[in-house]
Motif scaffolding. Structure first.
Motif: not given
Lengths: 241, 578
Positions: B499-528
């Motif tokens: 995701m890229f925020d056009r105003n603040t110029k910040r971005d984030v990488t998130l992962e859609a995976s089964r490991e984070n599949s608990k409902p209401r689980a908070i996504l952790k930003p990922r980095k390569v």
């Protein structure tokens, strides 16, 4: 990886002599890489899923890559474009009308390339070490006949395969309609033959006939059957290298 | 779908029902595009109503022998007009908890605790497969299906790979199409005081088989049933309408609810069997009795035989009466009421196919101007066309292209410049394009370069040869705007999305995976990590899984709810608001 002009760093220490050799190696490795990219692209173009219509965007992008490599190889002089009418023609002109030229050259030769020319292909990159400076003089002074025929045959077959890809994408003349039906009759009702025998050779392209009520007339001409043999041969050559 | 009786208030609407025949004559006189007469679809492929088989009891549809009283109009759930852009009623999207207390952006770090503005998983939905559908014919709570039954069982087949995701205009419905030709529509759980936490979950609303595999006998080629695109029509009555398309055929589907059925026929008994007329002694008037809610989908229009090449885009016009379908070389304009004709408005097929070097990759109508549309090409160019200029819009009105960077030139330059998706902003002022490595935002008033460029996964630039070899370089990623056009989102590999925020110029990488599949689980930003030292929780480029790609994502039109399709899984995330 294939950025133009990008030289790989020589790892470790080297002296001037080694540096010179390394420079040569870099040039040849670039040519090797470029050649392998060309081979890979041609294989990609030919090995399409025959049951489903191939992705046109992908084919066009790969074909453009092939053209780009050919352009560069022609400019480098490593693409020894020998054609009967080649004398005096600018390399770019030759490139622009490559398909037509190759088809004309192919028809003039009118024969299948000899199997022994497979060696000519592998020798190609090695001879790149002595680059030909002028594209106008494509004949390498030390090249033997088989070496000459090698690249030409390969170029012809490369372009031929490029031709075939795009020929299958356009409407054929209605005059070949009878040939179409004569080909289709026997294998058509045999599903096995349809899946195996018609694969690769008799693949009609997207037809224009859907516009309007005229029946569509795409389809292979009978020459595709012999082209199939050429195609096999080219794939063999590519696989061997 | 009947044309509205009220005259359209759009100016020069090509598609207005009454104008259609007039325009026909006009175009023929101009010598422009002549309407293509198409064969009507064969009678065999007429509508077979596929009722939702999940979660609701399916009642056998009685053949319409007896006159059915017109179904009572359900109260139309009209939602208030979406707030105009720029007001503060929309929840601003927060991209991540990385602001240091002073407010200045800090480098993205995975050690940062999760504060406000994180993304949480709402639910992970598995598209029910045919196998599991057959085994579940009784009443089953749809929530159970999505949250427990299918979660841990891998019934998924290749036919379940999701190929398109689209919210409707209110965000209440979410449609997915898959490789097997099915469309599954999810509906948002209604708010209820008892279960506040369930709000925002989506459950299966309707499932139907939209397209079937076909065999083109003339070319001896299969026509895949994979759904390439789904586009919703704005709601005009109680029913929902959507367009779905495969490579060759576009279909208009009507999805409607039925919660009453007529009972008391004279000629048929309750099971639908014909009664012997001799046994009938009295006549009665059928009455409507309530029944279990049934959602039925019926194909209302089939737009076939208009495309020689593979359809890659459909786009509904803002007049709501026309739409366009684009294939590799041509774009056709349709009227929803007319299925055997379409206007060809763009044709880039060269006379000699050997000269073909460029194809159309995506197309979209302007969200407000019904005469304007854009289409992108495989050479990284975007053309904006005005249908008022000529019948055949081969000459563009605007031409968007960024000059090539000579330092980055390689044999793959053209391939990675090929645009895989183009989207107008909701305001209509910008367009966003996705090529292999970047997302670009263009201002419609500036053609020579984009105003913003975002690197999605620039670390792949050195891997282009391998990606060419395994064909990943031809992957077509999509991109989406959020409701307020302030954030853009697109997918990547390893089930990452950005995701890229056009105003603040910040971005984030998130992962859609089964490991984070608990409902209401908070996504952790990922980095390569690109090279050198790899920090904890970072993943190196060589460890990326290129078979797990996120090509299709969707953003709720007004809220911070996103849908991310990862193979056969549909993840729905929501912005966590304290």
């Amino acid at each position: 990886m294939f950025a133009r002009g990008l030289k790989r760093k020589c790892v470790g220490h080297e002296e001037d002599v080694e540096g010179a050799l390394a420079g040569l190696k870099t040039v040849s490795s670039y040519s090797l890489q470029r050649q392998s990219l060309l081979d890979m692209s041609l294989v990609k173009l030919q090995l399409c899923h025959m049951l489903v219509e191939p992705n046109l965007c992908r084919s066009v992008l790969i074909a453009n890559t092939v053209r780009q490599i050919q352009e560069e190889m022609t400019q480098d002089g490593t693409w020894r474009a020998v054609a009967p009418q080649a004398a005096g023609r600018a390399p770019l002109d030759r490139l622009v009308s490559t398909e037509i030229l190759c088809r004309a050259a192919w028809e003039q030769e009118g024969a299948c390339p000899a199997p022994g020319l497979g060696d000519g292909h592998t020798q190609g990159p090695v001879s790149d070490l002595c680059p030909v400076t002028s594209a106008q003089a494509p004949r390498h002074p030390q090249s033997s006949v088989w070496e000459m025929d090698g690249p030409r045959e390969n170029r012809g077959s490369f372009h031929k395969s490029l031709d075939q890809i795009f020929e299958t994408l356009e409407t054929k003349n209605p005059s070949c309609m009878e040939e179409l039906f004569s080909d289709v009759d026997s294998p058509y009702y045999d599903l096995d033959t349809v899946l195996t025998g018609m694969m690769g050779g008799a693949r009609p392209g997207p037809c224009e006939g859907l516009e309007g009520l005229a029946p569509a007339t795409p389809g292979p001409s009978s020459s595709c059957k012999s082209d199939l043999g050429e195609l096999d041969h080219v794939v063999e050559i590519l696989v061997e290298t | 779908m009947r044309p509205t009786a009220v005259k359209s208030n759009r100016s020069l609407c090509l598609g207005h029902h009454r104008c259609w025949e007039r325009v026909l004559g006009l175009l023929t006189r101009l010598g422009g595009a002549s309407p293509l007469m198409h064969q009507p679809p064969p009678a065999s492929c007429s509508s077979s109503c596929e009722c939702a088989r999940v979660g609701v009891r399916v009642s056998a549809l009685a053949p319409a022998a007896a006159p059915c009283p017109a179904p009572r109009q359900l109260p139309c759930p009209r939602l208030p007009e979406p707030p105009s852009r720029g007001t503060s009623t929309l929840i601003p999207a927060r991209l991540g908890p990385w602001c240091s207390p002073t407010g200045s952006p800090a480098p993205l770090s995975c050690e940062t605790g999760c504060g406000e503005g994180s993304w949480i998983l709402v639910c992970r939905l598995l598209v029910p497969t045919q196998v599991s559908l057959l085994s579940m014919e009784e009443d089953i709570d749809t929530r159970k299906i999505n949250n427990s039954f299918l979660r841990d069982h891998s019934y998924a087949t290749e036919a379940d790979i999701i190929s398109t995701v689209e919210f409707n205009h209110t965000g209440e419905l979410l449609a997915t199409g898959d490789k097997g030709g099915r469309v599954v529509i999810f509906q948002r759980e209604q708010e209820s005081k008892n279960q506040v936490h369930r709000r925002g979950e989506y459950n299966v609303y309707s499932t139907f088989q939209s397209h079937e595999p076909e065999f083109d006998y003339l070319k001896s080629l299969e026509i895949e049933e994979k759904i390439n695109k789904i586009r919703w029509l704005p709601q005009q009555n109680a029913a929902y309408f959507l367009l779905s398309t495969n490579d060759k055929t576009v279909k208009l589907w009507k999805v409607s609810e039925r919660d009453k059925r007529p009972e008391g026929y004279n000629l048929k008994d309750e099971e639908g069997r014909l009664r012997d007329p001799a046994t009938i002694t009295t006549l009665r008037v059928p009455v409507l009795r309530p029944m279990d809610l049934m959602v039925e989908a019926t194909p209302r229009r089939v737009f076939a035989n208009a495309h020689t090449y593979h359809i890659n885009s459909i786009s509904v016009n803002s007049d709501y009466e026309t739409y366009m379908s684009a294939d590799d070389l041509r774009i056709n304009l349709w009227n929803f009421e007319i299925t055997n004709q379409s206007f060809n408005i763009v044709d880039i097929k060269p006379a000699n196919m050997e000269e073909l070097t460029e194809v159309i990759t995506a197309a979209e109508f302007h969200p407000h101007h019904c005469n304007t549309f854009v289409y992108s090409s495989s050479k990284g160019t975007i053309r904006l066309c005005d249908m008022r200029a000529s019948a055949l819009c081969d000459r563009h009105t605007k031409f968007f292209e960024e000059p090539e960077d000579p330092s980055n030139r390689s044999f793959f330059s053209e391939i990675i410049s090929s645009i895989s998706d183009v989207k107008f902003s909701h305001s209509g002022r910008y367009i966003m394009t996705r090529d292999y490595l970047t997302v670009k935002v263009w201002d419609l008033n500036m053609e020579n370069r984009p105003i913003e460029t975002y690197q999605v996964h620039d670390y792949l630039r050195s891997k282009l040869c391998s990606l060419y070899e395994n064909d990943c370089i031809f992957d077509k990623f999509e991109c989406v705007w959020n409701g307020s056009d302030s954030v853009i989102m697109t997918g990547s590999y390893n089930n990452f999305f950005r995701m890229f925020d056009r105003n603040t110029k910040r971005d984030v990488t998130l992962e859609a995976s089964r490991e984070n599949s608990k409902p209401r689980a908070i996504l952790k930003p990922r980095k390569v990590c690109v090279g050198g030292k790899r920090r904890k929780d970072e993943i190196s480029v060589d460890s990326l899984d290129f078979s797990k790609k996120i090509l299709h994502t969707a953003w709720h039109p007004s809220e911070n709810i996103i849908a991310v399709a990862a193979t056969n899984n549909l993840y729905i995330f929501q912005d966590k608001v304290n």
